[in-house]
Design an enzyme around this catalytic site. Structure first.
Site, mmCIF file in Angstrom:
data_model
loop_
_atom_site.group_PDB
_atom_site.id
_atom_site.type_symbol
_atom_site.label_atom_id
_atom_site.label_comp_id
_atom_site.label_asym_id
_atom_site.label_seq_id
_atom_site.Cartn_x
_atom_site.Cartn_y
_atom_site.Cartn_z
ATOM 1 N N SER A 15 0.871 -1.168 0.000
ATOM 2 C CA SER A 15 0.000 0.000 0.000
ATOM 3 C C SER A 15 0.911 1.221 0.000
ATOM 4 C CB SER A 15 -0.864 -0.031 1.272
ATOM 5 O OG SER A 15 -1.581 1.177 1.410
ATOM 6 N N LYS B 126 -1.179 -1.133 -4.445
ATOM 7 C CA LYS B 126 -2.366 -0.334 -4.088
ATOM 8 C C LYS B 126 -1.879 1.078 -3.810
ATOM 9 C CE LYS B 126 -4.626 0.074 0.422
ATOM 10 N NZ LYS B 126 -5.180 -0.713 1.552
ATOM 11 N N LYS C 282 -2.965 5.073 -2.593
ATOM 12 C CA LYS C 282 -3.967 5.885 -1.921
ATOM 13 C C LYS C 282 -4.411 6.977 -2.887
ATOM 14 C CE LYS C 282 -3.925 3.957 2.149
ATOM 15 N NZ LYS C 282 -5.112 3.398 2.798
ATOM 16 N N ASP D 298 -7.190 2.988 -2.954
ATOM 17 C CA ASP D 298 -7.903 3.075 -1.669
ATOM 18 C C ASP D 298 -8.159 4.551 -1.362
ATOM 19 O OD1 ASP D 298 -8.878 2.829 0.903
ATOM 20 O OD2 ASP D 298 -7.084 1.885 1.741
ATOM 21 N N GLU E 279 -11.078 0.618 -3.108
ATOM 22 C CA GLU E 279 -11.323 0.350 -1.694
ATOM 23 C C GLU E 279 -11.951 1.571 -1.020
ATOM 24 O OE1 GLU E 279 -7.756 -1.090 0.144
ATOM 25 O OE2 GLU E 279 -8.543 -0.861 2.175
ATOM 26 N N ASP F 82 -13.502 -1.593 3.506
ATOM 27 C CA ASP F 82 -12.541 -1.670 4.599
ATOM 28 C C ASP F 82 -13.238 -1.086 5.837
ATOM 29 O OD1 ASP F 82 -10.522 -1.104 6.464
ATOM 30 O OD2 ASP F 82 -9.127 -0.218 5.046
ATOM 31 N N LYS G 86 -9.466 -6.588 8.578
ATOM 32 C CA LYS G 86 -8.416 -6.130 9.487
ATOM 33 C C LYS G 86 -8.760 -6.656 10.874
ATOM 34 C CE LYS G 86 -6.946 -1.974 7.040
ATOM 35 N NZ LYS G 86 -7.126 -0.510 6.937
ATOM 36 N N GLY H 220 -3.578 -3.783 6.270
ATOM 37 C CA GLY H 220 -2.539 -3.449 7.247
ATOM 38 C C GLY H 220 -2.849 -2.135 7.930
#
Ligand code: OSB
Ligand code: MG
Length: 370
Positions: A136, A162, A164, A189, A214, A239, A263, A291
């Site tokens: 990520s 992934k 952000k 995400d 996400e 998430d 998670k 994570g």
């Protein structure tokens, strides 16, 4: 049988190798709450995944400390457990605060695996011995810097990138990544950075053949995600919206997502994570392990959880060295050139704690007795 004699809370401070920026904020140093559950001759350890501020979820390192000290500890101390999962019911009177509860429950699982002389992942019912890893990548000062980071991670073998995103850091970023790497497994995400007014904008994401988007919308609105999922082709993944198996059930029933990120802290610990995994596997929804910039302890627990059969997509669990100059476990978590983590075969969590280092990083400590 495990009897919980004493709980030790401690806060450690760990500066990140790279600051991590999302749509909700930037983290340069972690303040991590670690729990030790002293049970007779075994010590189980748990990591609270709450962030420094209540930005990802309502919890923070400080609220978790308070809730454990003033409420949860007395519900568990002096009790005996056949199985660590039994502790969840004892903490039910306290609403939510799942990361605080997870730190305790996971410490008891950690102790139980040692007491039974079984690898934690086997105690959980895991079946996989090699895990696929993704990374990520946070928001960077420039797109060029992000492309450089992606280059490094792909060369290291990671199987899924992934990134952000947020308004203003999305269209240009994703199109430049796809231009450089037309075939890589790519996802993004948003950590709730968009609204339903932006459907036309989010529809543009379909052109990049993302594995998933996400959590684009509000964390407390599964129905809004169902509406968005009907309007775009790309699979949505939830998430922040998934706190327990009933949320997962609602999301699947409403077709609000096609993938779920599990998670451990967000769902309240190993036993709830098992339930979410089981439901998703039965309903044909692939899951993966998210994570929370964990230390090696939380990382070890994430690895154990990721061995459950429903974890079929690469997770965000990656090498210790991506986060820390020196991790608190040995061996550190390493990732092969094929982008995989080999699941440890030794009893317990499979990674030893570096106690002297933990002591050095500790800024406060409190011991609670029955
Ligand atoms: O949304 O997955 C997230 C980190 C902190 C809070 C939320 C998230 C993340 C990450 C980092 O994406 C994953 C990791 O590398 O630990
Ligand atoms: Mg996320």
């Amino acid at each position: 049988m495990l009897r919980l004699d004493t709980l030790t809370l401690r806060e450690i401070r760990m500066p990140l190798v790279h600051p991590f920026e999302t749509s909700f904020g930037r983290t340069t140093e972690r303040r991590i709450l670690l729990i030790t559950a002293h049970c007779g001759s075994v010590d189980g350890w748990g990591e609270c995944t709450a962030g420094e501020h209540p930005f990802y979820s309502e919890e923070s390192t400080d609220t978790a400390w308070l809730i454990i000290r003033d409420y949860l500890a007395s519900m568990l101390l002096g009790r005996s457990f056949e199985h660590a999962a039994e502790c969840a019911a004892l903490m039910e009177q306290v609403r939510a605060n799942r990361m605080a509860k997870a730190a305790l429950e996971n410490a008891l699982w950690d102790a139980e695996a040692q007491a039974r002389n079984l690898p934690l992942w086997q105690l959980l019912g895991g079946t996989q011995t090699e895990l696929s890893c993704g990374v990520s990548l946070g928001i960077q000062p420039t797109v060029d810097q992000l492309l450089g980071r992606i280059e490094t991670e792909l060369a290291a073998g990671y199987r899924r990138i992934k990134v952000k995103v947020k308004p203003g850091w999305d269209i240009d970023v994703l199109s430049r990544i796809r231009h450089h790497w037309p075939e890589i497994t790519l996802s993004c995400d948003a950590n709730s950075a968009y609204t339903l007014d932006e459907i036309e904008h989010l529809r543009k994401f379909d052109q990049w053949k993302l594995l998933m988007i996400e959590q684009p919308l509000w964390s407390d609105d599964i129905a809004a995600h169902a509406q968005l999922q009907r309007e775009i082709k790309t699979a949505l993944c939830l998430d922040e919206s998934i706190h327990h198996v009933r949320d997962a059930q609602t999301a699947i029933d409403l077709e609000a997502c096609r993938i779920i990120n599990i998670k451990l802290g967000r769902v309240g610990g190993f036993s709830q994570a098992q339930r979410v995994e089981h439901l998703c596997r039965t309903r044909g929804i692939p899951v993966w392990c998210g994570g929370m910039l964990e230390s090696g302890l939380g990382r070890a627990h994430n690895i154990a959880m990721s061995t459950l059969p429903g974890f079929t997509l690469p997770g965000d669990v990656s090498a210790s060295a991506r986060y820390w100059h020196e991790d608190i476990i040995e061996p550190e978590v390493t990732v092969s050139r094929q982008g995989t983590i080999a699941v440890p075969q030794t009893p317990g969590r499979g990674y030893r704690l570096k106690h002297a280092l933990i002591d050095k990083l500790t800024v406060r400590r409190e011991t609670l007795r029955a």
